[in-house]
Motif scaffolding. Structure first.
Motif, mmCIF file in Angstrom:
data_model
loop_
_atom_site.group_PDB
_atom_site.id
_atom_site.type_symbol
_atom_site.label_atom_id
_atom_site.label_comp_id
_atom_site.label_asym_id
_atom_site.label_seq_id
_atom_site.Cartn_x
_atom_site.Cartn_y
_atom_site.Cartn_z
ATOM 1 N N UNK A 162 0.764 -1.146 0.012
ATOM 2 C CA UNK A 162 0.082 -0.062 0.076
ATOM 3 C C UNK A 162 0.736 1.204 0.209
ATOM 4 N N UNK A 163 0.267 2.359 -0.596
ATOM 5 C CA UNK A 163 1.107 3.634 -0.602
ATOM 6 C C UNK A 163 0.556 4.262 0.473
ATOM 7 N N UNK A 169 3.390 -0.670 3.882
ATOM 8 C CA UNK A 169 4.063 0.597 3.401
ATOM 9 C C UNK A 169 5.474 0.591 4.314
ATOM 10 N N UNK A 170 5.461 0.384 5.454
ATOM 11 C CA UNK A 170 6.497 0.431 6.487
ATOM 12 C C UNK A 170 7.493 -0.692 6.227
ATOM 13 N N UNK A 171 7.002 -1.809 5.994
ATOM 14 C CA UNK A 171 7.692 -2.897 5.672
ATOM 15 C C UNK A 171 8.866 -2.633 4.405
ATOM 16 N N UNK A 190 -3.545 -1.150 -5.708
ATOM 17 C CA UNK A 190 -3.374 -0.006 -6.629
ATOM 18 C C UNK A 190 -2.080 0.315 -6.902
ATOM 19 N N UNK A 191 -2.046 0.687 -8.188
ATOM 20 C CA UNK A 191 -0.344 1.032 -8.509
ATOM 21 C C UNK A 191 -0.103 2.343 -7.947
ATOM 22 N N UNK A 202 10.116 1.705 -4.696
ATOM 23 C CA UNK A 202 9.546 0.522 -5.302
ATOM 24 C C UNK A 202 8.128 0.704 -5.923
ATOM 25 N N UNK A 203 8.039 0.182 -7.210
ATOM 26 C CA UNK A 203 6.756 0.215 -7.967
ATOM 27 C C UNK A 203 5.887 -0.748 -7.308
#
Length: 119
Positions: free
Chosen positions: A10-11, A18-20, A37-38, A44-45
């Motif tokens: 997740x963004x 995100x934290x990982x 979601x992109x 990192x994409x």
């Protein structure tokens, strides 16, 4: 360094995935990610489709067990050395499938493993 696939990426900076991703990058691990979601986290994409990533050492999950079902065959096809089941992702059904393929797994928090040098 262990190439890691984060599934459930997740963004949203409040999410553990995100934290990982951020911490994995901080510790210099190569990271690939799949999410709904992109987007991009720490360079990192995040992909929305299960791509055939090469050389994945570890898969770390941030999906509840019901959502993991769609990824069973995909994860097995990558032949990772291990799968990390973060808190809330524990899944005995998936453990059996991993055992059958000789893939190790651990119930642990990726963030904690990194911090204590056990990743």
């Amino acid at each position: 360094m262990k190439k890691t696939l984060v599934i459930g990426a997740s963004t949203n900076p409040e999410r553990y995935s995100f934290k990982a991703i951020s911490m994995l990058r901080e510790f210099r691990h190569p990271v690939v990610a799949i999410g709904l979601k992109k987007g991009e986290v720490a360079g990192v994409s995040i992909e929305t489709e299960p791509l055939s990533f090469e050389g994945v050492d570890t898969v770390t999950l941030y999906l509840n067990p019901k959502r993991q079902v769609d990824y069973y065959d995909y994860v097995l096809s990558l032949k990772p050395k291990r799968v990390v089941f973060n808190p809330g992702t524990e899944n005995p059904e998936f453990y059996k499938k991993l055992d059958e393929k000789g893939i190790s797994y651990i119930e642990a928090c990726t963030l904690v493993l990194l911090r204590i040098g056990q990743y």
